[in-house]
Structure formats: C-alpha cells, structure tokens
Design an enzyme around this catalytic site. Structure first.
Site, short mmCIF file in Angstrom:
data_model
loop_
_atom_site.label_atom_id
_atom_site.label_comp_id
_atom_site.label_asym_id
_atom_site.label_seq_id
_atom_site.Cartn_x
_atom_site.Cartn_y
_atom_site.Cartn_z
N HIS A 217 -32.81 13.72 18.05
CA HIS A 217 -31.67 14.63 18.41
C HIS A 217 -31.00 15.06 17.43
O HIS A 217 -30.18 14.98 16.78
CB HIS A 217 -30.60 13.71 19.06
CG HIS A 217 -29.14 14.41 19.50
ND1 HIS A 217 -29.31 15.55 20.44
CD2 HIS A 217 -28.11 14.71 19.00
CE1 HIS A 217 -28.18 16.21 20.47
NE2 HIS A 217 -27.32 15.56 19.70
N ASP B 33 -30.15 17.64 25.33
CA ASP B 33 -31.21 18.48 24.94
C ASP B 33 -32.02 19.01 26.03
O ASP B 33 -32.53 20.10 26.16
CB ASP B 33 -31.95 18.14 23.74
CG ASP B 33 -30.96 17.57 22.72
OD1 ASP B 33 -30.25 18.34 21.97
OD2 ASP B 33 -30.93 16.05 22.55
N1 LIG Z 1 -26.45 13.00 21.34
C1 LIG Z 1 -25.71 13.78 21.84
O1 LIG Z 1 -26.24 14.50 22.67
C2 LIG Z 1 -24.41 14.09 21.42
C3 LIG Z 1 -23.68 15.28 21.83
C4 LIG Z 1 -22.37 15.59 21.19
C5 LIG Z 1 -21.70 14.65 20.53
N2 LIG Z 1 -22.53 13.56 19.80
C6 LIG Z 1 -21.74 12.66 18.97
O2 LIG Z 1 -20.91 11.73 19.65
C7 LIG Z 1 -19.94 11.20 18.94
C8 LIG Z 1 -18.62 11.37 19.62
O3 LIG Z 1 -18.23 12.74 19.68
P1 LIG Z 1 -16.92 13.32 19.80
O4 LIG Z 1 -16.66 14.60 19.88
O5 LIG Z 1 -16.30 12.53 21.22
O6 LIG Z 1 -16.16 12.79 18.59
P2 LIG Z 1 -14.31 12.41 18.56
O7 LIG Z 1 -14.08 12.38 17.16
O8 LIG Z 1 -13.65 13.33 19.40
O9 LIG Z 1 -14.20 10.82 19.13
C9 LIG Z 1 -15.04 9.92 18.36
C10 LIG Z 1 -14.11 8.61 18.51
O10 LIG Z 1 -14.55 7.49 18.12
C11 LIG Z 1 -13.65 6.75 17.34
N3 LIG Z 1 -14.15 5.68 16.84
C12 LIG Z 1 -14.47 5.83 15.39
N4 LIG Z 1 -14.94 4.85 14.91
C13 LIG Z 1 -15.22 3.83 15.93
C14 LIG Z 1 -15.33 2.58 15.76
N5 LIG Z 1 -15.87 1.85 14.93
N6 LIG Z 1 -15.33 1.98 17.29
C15 LIG Z 1 -14.85 2.52 18.28
N7 LIG Z 1 -14.51 3.80 18.08
C16 LIG Z 1 -14.48 4.41 17.01
C17 LIG Z 1 -12.67 7.67 16.94
O11 LIG Z 1 -11.56 7.07 16.71
C18 LIG Z 1 -12.63 8.66 18.18
O12 LIG Z 1 -11.67 8.36 19.08
C19 LIG Z 1 -20.21 11.97 17.64
O13 LIG Z 1 -20.94 11.16 16.70
C20 LIG Z 1 -20.85 13.07 17.82
O14 LIG Z 1 -21.86 13.67 16.85
C21 LIG Z 1 -23.83 13.48 20.35
O1 LIG Z 2 -25.09 18.80 16.80
C1 LIG Z 2 -24.10 18.12 16.87
O2 LIG Z 2 -23.90 17.35 15.69
C2 LIG Z 2 -23.29 17.97 18.18
C3 LIG Z 2 -24.27 17.21 19.18
O3 LIG Z 2 -25.07 16.25 18.77
C4 LIG Z 2 -24.66 18.25 20.14
O4 LIG Z 2 -25.86 18.37 20.29
O5 LIG Z 2 -23.83 18.89 20.67
#
Ligand SMILES: NC(=O)c1ccc[n+]([C@@H]2O[C@H](COP(=O)([O-])OP(=O)(O)OC[C@H]3O[C@@H](n4cnc5c(N)ncnc54)[C@H](O)[C@@H]3O)[C@@H](O)[C@H]2O)c1
Ligand SMILES: O=C(O)C[C@H](O)C(=O)O
Length: 332
Positions: A188, A160
């Site tokens: 977030h 962010d």
């Molecule tokens: N904070 C931020 O700025 C931010 C930004 C983008 C995404 N995210 C979050 O990050 C996370 C991951 O996003 P992504 O796009 O890589 O998702 P994704 O679904 O592509 O990957 C998530 C992975 O986690 C695995 N997983 C599920 N449960 C698990 C467990 N108990 N232990 C280990 N692995 C497990 C899944 O099998 C998958 O491979 C999501 O929660 C998303 O909302 C946060």
């Molecule tokens: O907003 C979402 O769920 C995705 C991620 O946290 C993001 O900020 O891109």
C-alpha cells in the site's frame, strides 16, 4: 432469533478515519444490517477527551444495532474479547513525508499491540491493519503475536482496489458496480501495481475485458497506474489531511467480504501473508487478489502474469523486503 453481538475494536478511534468508521460499523455497513455490534474504541491519553466525545455522539445517534461502547486508553481493556480488530491507530503521513518516515513511529506501536491482541482477543479474531505503513505494521503484528494464525492478519489495500475501480468507471463512463476484478499487487504505497489485465465490465452485450473497452494501452500502462499509486498523496495535497471517508468505507468492504464472502466470480484485493504464490517471496504481507468464503480468504491462482506485470510485482516486493528490514532495525 437475534444474533449475538460481535465485538469490533477500532484503534485510533478519536482520529479522522475512526470518526468516519465507527458510525458505519454501528449502522451495519461492515457486518450486515442484522448483526448487532459492541464497539471497542482505543486511543491514547492525549485523545481521551475527544474519544469520550465520539462515544457521546454514538449514544446520541441511537443506532439500533449498537449494543455497547467501550471507550478506553487501556489497550488490554480495548482488546479483551474482540472478534474483529481494525487497527487504525498510529501516526499519519503529513504533506511532504514519505511513508518510510512514519515507519519508526508506527512499528513499535504494532509490536506492543500485537501482544495485547494475542493475549486478550477472542479466539479466531480477524485483524485488519489500516495504519501506515500498513503491510509492514501488519507483518510486525503477525511476528509479535505468533499464536494468532497468520490467515487472520491482513492489511488494507481495498482502498487502492476501489480507487482503481473508480478510475476505470470514470474513464469508460460506466457504473462502478459494473467493473470488477482489478488487482492491487504488493505494498500500500506508490510502488503498488494496479493491474487491469483480468478486469471486466458488465455491458448489455455481456462481460468485456477492460483493455478491450478502453483501447488505450498507453493510458492503462501509464497514467492509470500512477493515478492510483499517487491517489493517497493527491488527497493529502487537496485536503491537507489523508483520506478518511474512503479509507473507512474500504475497511468496511474488506471486513464484510472477508466475513460474509465475495460474490461468485468476483475477487478483491487484500494484503495477506505471502505463501510464495506468483513467486512473491514468502514472509511478506503482500496484496493479492483473493476470493473469500466461509470467513476465509484464498489467493486466486493461475492468473497469467506478463513481462510488464512481472517487473511491477517484483519491484513492490523488493520495497516490502526493504521495509521489513527497516522495521526490524527500528525495533532493535
Ligand atoms: N491503508 C490505507 O488505505 C490507509 C488509508 C488512509 C490512511 N491510512 C493510515 O491510517 C492511519 C490513521 O489515519 P487518520 O487519518 O485517522 O489519522 P489521525 O491522526 O486522524 O488518527 C490517528 C489516531 O490514532 C491515535 N493513536 C496514536 N497512537 C496510538 C496508539 N498507540 N494506540 C491507539 N491509538 C493511537 C491518535 O491519537 C489519533 O487519534 C494513518 O497511519 C494513515 O496513514 C491508511
Ligand atoms: O498515502 C497515504 O499516506 C494515505 C493513505 O495511505 C492513502 O492511501 O490515502
């Protein structure tokens, strides 16, 4: 003398952020071009084959800094001896879902992984939670890993922060590297408060306040804020997948600055355990402006908070208190 390798855990490593993140770590983007690493990658059994494919690609990339890869579905093996833990694993938000919808799926994962980290990670392991709801997952991890010092547990709001820098840079048509000291306060989520009141831009005539250069308070107090707040949803709408390369890059920025320090006079935003600074309730993981030095973050103190900002800081704190209550109700 060559440095000893640092063990870095990435959970959810077979997912889309994982796929962008592990090569960055192996190239030295997270910990520096002279820091060897051993990658620990965890995912769940249905993703085991894909995880093994990622491991094969890491071998094929022949990264000079990569001294080993552990790819496993066993949480104890994954956590053993790790110095840095980047917690990406979880269930991501899909189009049309609110972040609260993903709460119950994720907090139970964070409760159980807290115990594994507490028992098996290296002493002084630094933890970054990326998976949403990031602040509340980090809080649950902290509460269920009481022997990990709270200063070692954080969540990602650097994405962010970087989005806010990007918006200002585009608006003013200046290099993003010349913009600094924006702040992301709070969650977030779409209640976060991107604050430019202390942000500056390096110009040929010295450092100037962003407000002075933009000369459009209506934009800064309106569209700028909502664009940053809604950027995650905009990416999901455009890609049908949540942000991945920018999230991976921000995770590297977060850990790099935490471990190696922020440049003099520059702060960054990190979700950390509130100590009551700026009258934010203690006991929440809340995003603050922080300086980092010698591997420790410190909340920047003494910034003036005007009435507009105060309301926004309080609103996002309220949401976090509600999320905390909801998380506990999901666990009970
Ligand atoms: N904070 C931020 O700025 C931010 C930004 C983008 C995404 N995210 C979050 O990050 C996370 C991951 O996003 P992504 O796009 O890589 O998702 P994704 O679904 O592509 O990957 C998530 C992975 O986690 C695995 N997983 C599920 N449960 C698990 C467990 N108990 N232990 C280990 N692995 C497990 C899944 O099998 C998958 O491979 C999501 O929660 C998303 O909302 C946060
Ligand atoms: O907003 C979402 O769920 C995705 C991620 O946290 C993001 O900020 O891109």
């Amino acid at each position: 003398m060559a440095k000893d390798p640092v063990r870095v855990l990435v959970t959810g490593a077979a997912g889309q952020i994982g796929y962008a993140l592990v090569p960055m770590i192996a190239r030295g983007v997270m910990l520096g071009a002279d820091q060897p690493v051993i990658l620990h990658m965890l995912d769940i059994p249905p993703a085991a084959e894909a995880l093994n494919g990622v491991k094969m690609e890491l071998v094929d990339a022949a990264f000079p800094l990569l001294k080993g890869v552990v790819a496993t579905t066993d949480v104890v093996e994954a956590c053993t001896g790790v110095n840095i833990a980047v917690m990406v694993g979880g269930f991501p938000r899909k189009e049309g879902m609110e972040r609260k919808d993903v709460m119950s799926k994720n907090v139970s994962i964070y409760k159980s992984q807290a115990s594994a980290l507490e028992k098996h990670a290296a002493a002084n392991c630094k933890v970054l939670v990326v998976a949403n709801p990031a602040n509340t997952n980090a809080l649950i991890l902290k509460e269920f890993a009481p022997s990990i010092p709270e200063k070692n547990i954080s969540c990602l709001t650097r994405l962010d922060h970087n989005r806010a820098l990007g918006q200002i840079s585009e608006r003013l048509n200046v290099q993003v590297s010349d913009v600094k000291n924006v702040i992301i306060w709070g969650n977030h989520s779409s209640t976060q408060y991107p604050d430019v009141n202390h942000a500056t831009v390096k110009t040929p005539a010295g450092e100037k306040a962003v407000r002075e250069l933009v000369v459009d308070d209506a934009w800064l107090n309106g569209e700028f804020i909502t664009t940053v707040q809604q950027r995650g949803a905009a990416i999901i709408k455009a890609r049908k997948l949540s942000s991945a390369l920018s999230a991976a890059s921000a995770a590297c920025d977060h850990i790099r600055d935490w471990v190696l320090g922020t440049p003099e006079g520059t702060w960054v935003s990190m979700g950390v355990y509130s100590d009551g600074s700026y009258n934010v309730p203690a006991g929440l993981i809340y995003s603050f402006p922080v300086y980092c030095q010698n591997g420790e973050w410190k909340i920047v103190q003494g910034l003036n908070i005007d009435e507009f900002s105060r309301k926004k800081l309080d609103l996002t704190a309220e949401e976090l208190s509600e999320e905390k209550a909801l998380a506990y109700s999901c666990l009970s």
